[in-house]
Structure formats: structure tokens, C-alpha cells
Design a protein around this motif. Structure first.
Motif, mmCIF file in Angstrom:
data_model
loop_
_atom_site.group_PDB
_atom_site.id
_atom_site.type_symbol
_atom_site.label_atom_id
_atom_site.label_comp_id
_atom_site.label_asym_id
_atom_site.label_seq_id
_atom_site.Cartn_x
_atom_site.Cartn_y
_atom_site.Cartn_z
ATOM 1 N N LYS A 213 48.414 46.601 61.997
ATOM 2 C CA LYS A 213 48.901 47.082 60.162
ATOM 3 C C LYS A 213 49.277 45.792 59.616
ATOM 4 O O LYS A 213 49.872 44.973 60.084
ATOM 5 N N ASN B 22 50.717 46.532 53.044
ATOM 6 C CA ASN B 22 50.466 47.013 52.284
ATOM 7 C C ASN B 22 51.086 46.777 50.401
ATOM 8 O O ASN B 22 51.888 46.285 50.434
ATOM 9 N N PRO B 23 49.839 46.026 49.800
ATOM 10 C CA PRO B 23 48.734 46.356 49.724
ATOM 11 C C PRO B 23 48.438 45.558 50.797
ATOM 12 O O PRO B 23 48.994 44.241 51.400
ATOM 13 N N PRO B 24 46.887 45.442 51.794
ATOM 14 C CA PRO B 24 46.705 45.744 53.144
ATOM 15 C C PRO B 24 46.106 43.298 52.985
ATOM 16 O O PRO B 24 45.281 43.478 51.996
ATOM 17 N N ASN B 25 46.166 43.416 53.381
ATOM 18 C CA ASN B 25 46.261 41.409 53.393
ATOM 19 C C ASN B 25 45.854 41.025 55.223
ATOM 20 O O ASN B 25 46.019 41.034 56.045
ATOM 21 N N SER C 175 47.101 32.762 43.269
ATOM 22 C CA SER C 175 47.214 33.599 43.597
ATOM 23 C C SER C 175 46.078 33.500 45.513
ATOM 24 O O SER C 175 45.457 32.634 45.472
ATOM 25 N N THR D 171 43.901 34.899 46.828
ATOM 26 C CA THR D 171 42.244 35.178 46.906
ATOM 27 C C THR D 171 42.162 34.189 46.279
ATOM 28 O O THR D 171 40.931 33.621 46.468
ATOM 29 N N THR E 285 36.598 43.719 43.591
ATOM 30 C CA THR E 285 38.080 43.630 43.346
ATOM 31 C C THR E 285 38.443 42.613 42.072
ATOM 32 O O THR E 285 39.406 42.365 41.921
#
Length: 546
Positions: free
Chosen positions: A321, A324-327, A412, A414, A470
Motif C-alpha cells: 500500500k 492515497n493518492p498513490p505514491n 511538489s 513530481t 497527469t
């Protein structure tokens, strides 16, 4: 928080901290007041030390998180990291001994020093230096991202709304890193690399044997992964067709896809040893043969990287796991948290965090060397003495780390990842000036500068204009080669433009008899070795302070 895991982690971290400060007196000369000593460790590391230092330099903590995370997310293209770390070593064997020789003969500390001396151009040297610094900054930031991910999984991130308290463990690690890098220079990561690499090897070898055994074996793991990815592709067929989602576990089976995969591997290989921290590790060695031996031995890390990449599939089979949101970056630390006994999970956490400290230290030193030699001394203080250079470099190394920390906390993750991909596009554009310059003086200095500028603008713009499912900008590192539907690494396209501009303008400038710079090097400089004229020997027990 798991108390046992944290205790083991803290114990190993404290050992490394003590080693970092103790390194100030390891193999130390009478004075640390020069970049040769502080920034290059006395230029005296042998094969054994260099293997750990260079390996710890280029196989970073973020590599150990990002490569398997890519496979965990369903992209088999992540395996490109394995061939590119194999392709690079024949290149290293060929050209880096020449860079070592000319650098030792002339006292060059950075690749920009060499470019300035070879082409007689401070402007071209400045371009190489700025590119190196800018490309390195997000790389340092990603080491801190790797540390942050592990600290999060370990339970060390506070739920406080106070921004300082929330990331207090990361601040503490940063301060310790900054302190021992300031005092010990390159000797600190060189000494710590012994611990880092030993831990990484132990953790990964245990992981690829122990965890698959717990999950039913590799055959079962591959069956689970294949079934899960096929189900995803079937359920999301419409979104995949409209490019609103990416298919999982697609491997480049066509010529178009293979060009993307191959250019990523080749372009990344060409770029790897253009990074200033990689060059710093090479120039710290005591002779040419040390570099050749390491080019032969370092592929052992590529074997390790291949095993590590497979842990991404193991995490899929283990149904890890990742929030949430998945990383996906949490996949490997969380896999270790779930599957290892508490004490060994602590060892794994320490291996990854220490694996971030080593390259972060070398990167900040390399960036500081570039600023000091090719900006501060070249344009502001030409008469700066070696002691002044060392002092400025120490201060700049702190500024670089602060900048990386702010980058991590303010932007961020990302964005940080994508900017690091852009760093690869940028740093590859120094290849013509550096590598071609090691073999020929044919290129005109202004042609090389124009080619570099054109490629930097083009590569940055194309990367900005590349979307993903995304995000609209900086969404990936591959684009369609102009006029085709063939995917290719943006850095390679920019590199082709770079070389074309440099070749054409060199012909034009030579035809117009535009004055070229003065070459301070000579043919014999490129094959000089330890013991030759003006090539200083490594520190000996008689001249070192123990």
C-alpha cells in the motif's frame, strides 16, 4: 513508529556521522586550504577507495527508490537504467583517463577548467560551469526526497501543521550532512561510502532471496504481476486508447518504441559522467590505471541495480500500500517495512538514507568547485589564493544544500523528478566541448558555445511542451523525433542539434578566419601519468598528518 527499526537506524546513522567528522583527519595533508585537498581529497585515492566513492556517487539513494518504483507503477521501460549503466563504462575507459591526465598536469579541478584551458574561452567555461550547477541542484534535491520517503515510512514525519516540525528529522539530517561536508570535504563521502555500499549490497541481496521466498517464489511473483497488469489494461482500454492513461507493463516491442528505449539508455550513459560530481570522483584518483580498473569493476553495481529493479515487481505481488493518492516512491521502503523483521528493516532504512548522504555530499562539493573556480575566480577574484578558494567553496557547498532543501520542501515532488530529467537534457550538451576536446582542437570555441545555447533552448522548450496523462508540461523525457512518430530521448535530439550547429559554424568561422582561443594544453598532457613532470604524487605517510 517501530522502536526496534528506529533504534537500529539511529545507531548506524550515528556511526556514519562520527565517520564523517573523523574523515577530516583521514589521509590529511598539512593543510586543507586548497580545492585539491578539500574538493578532491588530495587527488590520491586508489582503486579500492575510488570504487566505493564513484559507485556511491553515481548509484544514488533516489536510484534505489525510483527505478523499482517505475516498475511498480507498471512501466517496464524502467529497465533502461540497467543497460545504460553497462554502456557507460567502455566510454569511461576511453576518455576519462585523458581528462585525468590533462587535469593533473594543469591543476584543473572541474570540467569547466579543462574547457576554458583547452579553448581559451572564459565564456565557454562559464557555460559549462552554469550547466553543471543547474543540472546538479535538482539531483541533490532528489537525494533529500529519497531520505524523506524513508523517514515517512519509518514514522518520523510529524503530523504537526508547523512546517518546521513537520520535517524536523530531514532538517537534522541536512544539518549533520552540511557540517561534516564543510569540515572534511570529499574525504567524508569517500569514507562513508564504505558503510553505504556494504549496507546496500547486504540489504538488496537479502531482499531478492528472502522476500520472494516469503511470497511463494519468483515464478509466483511474475504470474501475479502479469495477471494484475493485464487486468488493468483490459479495464482501462478506452482510457489507454485516448491516451488519458498509460498501459501497464508495456515493453517496447516495435521499432518506434525501441528507439525511445535505446535512446534513453544511450543518452543517459553519455550524460552520466558529464555531471560534475562524477568528474570530481574521477579526478580524486591517484593515477590513470585507477580509472581503468574502476571502469572494469563498476559494472558490479549494474548487476545490483538489475536485482533492485525487480523489487518493483515484488512490491506489486506483495500488494504494498503506497498511500492515497498513490505514491509509487513509497513502494520499496514500505515493502521492507512489511516483509523484513524490525531490526533488518532498520538496517534497510539506514542503507537508503546513508545512500543519499554520500552522493548529496559529493554533488554539493562539485557544484561548489564549479562556482569557485569558474565564476568567482574567473570573473571576480582572478588573484584568489588556494586558501581563499577553499573557503569560498566550503561556504557555497552550504548554500547549495540549503537551496536543495528549500526546493524539496517548497515544490511538489513530481516537479522535482521532472526537473531532474531535464537536468539530463542539459548536462548532455556539455559533451561536445568536453569529450571532443579531449581528442581534437578542430571545433571553434564560438561554434561550441552557439551549439550549446541552441541545444539548451531547444531541449528545455521541448521538455516543457511534453505532456503526460497527469500534467501538461514537463511530463516526460521522450518526444517524437521531428517529422516522425518515433519516440526519442529529448536529450539526444538536442545533442544532435548541438553537434550540427557546432560543425557548421566551425566551418563558417574557419572560412572567415575568426580568431580562435589560445590552447594552453599540448599533446603530451593527455597521456601524462603519476611520476611525470608536473603530475604530483599522492600523499605519502611522510607528508600526511595522521
Amino acid at each position: 513508529m517501530n522502536g526496534v527499526a528506529f533504534g537500529v537506524f539511529l545507531f548506524l546513522f550515528l556511526i556514519v556521522t562520527v565517520m564523517g567528522f573523523a574523515a577530516a583527519r583521514w589521509r590529511r595533508a598539512k593543510s586543507m586550504g586548497s580545492l585539491d585537498e578539500w574538493g578532491l581529497g588530495g587527488r590520491g585515492f586508489g582503486t579500492f577507495i575510488a570504487w566505493f566513492l564513484i559507485g556511491g556517487d553515481i548509484y544514488t539513494a533516489y536510484t534505489f527508490i525510483a527505478v523499482p518504483a517505475t516498475l511498480f507503477a507498471g512501466s517496464a521501460t524502467g529497465f533502461f537504467a540497467v543497460p545504460y549503466t553497462i554502456v557507460i563504462y567502455p566510454m569511461v575507459f576511453a576518455f576519462l583517463p585523458r581528462l585525468w591526465s590533462v587535469s593533473h598536469r594543469h591543476g584543473f579541478v572541474t570540467p569547466a577548467d579543462f574547457v576554458e584551458g583547452r579553448y581559451g574561452s572564459k565564456g565557454l567555461g562559464l557555460a559549462i560551469a552554469v550547466t553543471g550547477i543547474v543540472a546538479t541542484m535538482p539531483y541533490i534535491a532528489l537525494q533529500l526526497v529519497g531520505m524523506q520517503v524513508v523517514l515517512d515510512v519509518m514514522g518520523l514525519k510529524s503530523s504537526s501543521d508547523n512546517w518546521f516540525m513537520k520535517d524536523l528529522p530531514l532538517f537534522v539530517a541536512f544539518v549533520i550532512l552540511a557540517a561534516y561536508t564543510y569540515s572534511s570535504g570529499l574525504r567524508a563521502p569517500a569514507l562513508i561510502a564504505f558503510v553505504k555500499d556494504t549496507l546496500i549490497y547486504i540489504v538488496i541481496i537479502v531482499a531478492v532471496i528472502y522476500i520472494p521466498h516469503q511470497l511463494g517464489g519468483w515464478g509466483h511473483i511474475f504470474d501475479v504481476v502479469k495477471s494484475g497488469f493485464n487486468d488493468f489494461n483490459t479495464q482501462n482500454a478506452d482510457a489507454i486508447a485516448s491516451k488519458a492513461a498509460s498501459p501497464k507493463a508495456t515493453y517496447p516491442a516495435t521499432g518506434v518504441g525501441q528507439w525511445a528505449y535505446g535512446s534513453l539508455a544511450l543518452g543517459s550513459a553519455m550524460a552520466l559522467f558529464m555531471y560534475p560530481h562524477s568528474v570530481t570522483g574521477v579526478l580524486s584518483t591517484k593515477n590513470r590505471n585507477v580509472i581503468r580498473r574502476n571502469a572494469s569493476l563498476l559494472p558490479a553495481y549494474s548487476f545490483l541495480l538489475g536485482l533492485l529493479a525487480l523489487l518493483g515487481f515484488v512490491a506489486v505481488a506483495a500488494a504494498v500500500k503506497v498511500g492515497n493518492p498513490p505514491n509509487a516512491q513509497l513502494a520499496i521502503p514500505q515493502l521492507m517495512e512489511d516483509q523484513f523483521p524490525s531490526w533488518f528493516a532498520g538496517v534497510a532504512y539506514a542503507a537508503i538514507v546513508i545512500g543519499a548522504l554520500v552522493p548529496a555530499a559529493i554533488m554539493s562539493i562539485a557544484a561548489a568547485n564549479l562556482f569557485t573556480r569558474n565564476i568567482y575566480k574567473a570573473f571576480f577574484r582572478p588573484a584568489a589564493e588556494p586558501a581563499e578558494e577553499a573557503k569560498v567553496a566550503k561556504l557555497v557547498s552550504l548554500v547549495v544544500k540549503v537551496g536543495a532543501l528549500v526546493f524539496v520542501l517548497a515544490m511538489s515532488k513530481t516537479f522535482a523528478i521532472n526537473l531532474q530529467l531535464l537536468g539530463g537534457v542539459w548536462i548532455l550538451q556539455t559533451f561536445p566541448a568536453i569529450v571532443a576536446g579531449l581528442y581534437t582542437r578542430w571545433f571553434h570555441r564560438w561554434a561550441l558555445l552557439a551549439g550549446w545555447a541552441a541545444a539548451m533552448v531547444y531541449g528545455t522548450w521541448v521538455a516543457y511542451d511534453t505532456p503526460s496523462p497527469t500534467q501538461a508540461h514537463f511530463g516526460g523525457s521522450v518526444h517524437n523525433f521531428p517529422g516522425t512518430q518515433t519516440g526519442i530521448y529529448i536529450a539526444v535530439t538536442a545533442f544532435i542539434l548541438n553537434v550540427l550547429v557546432a560543425v557548421v559554424l566551425t566551418l563558417v568561422f574557419k572560412a572567415l578566419k575568426v580568431p580562435d582561443g589560445v590552447d594552453r594544453t599540448k599533446r603530451a598532457d593527455y597521456v601524462a601519468d603519476l611520476g611525470d613532470e608536473d603530475v604530483e604524487a599522492q600523499l605519502t605517510p611522510d607528508t600526511a598528518i595522521h
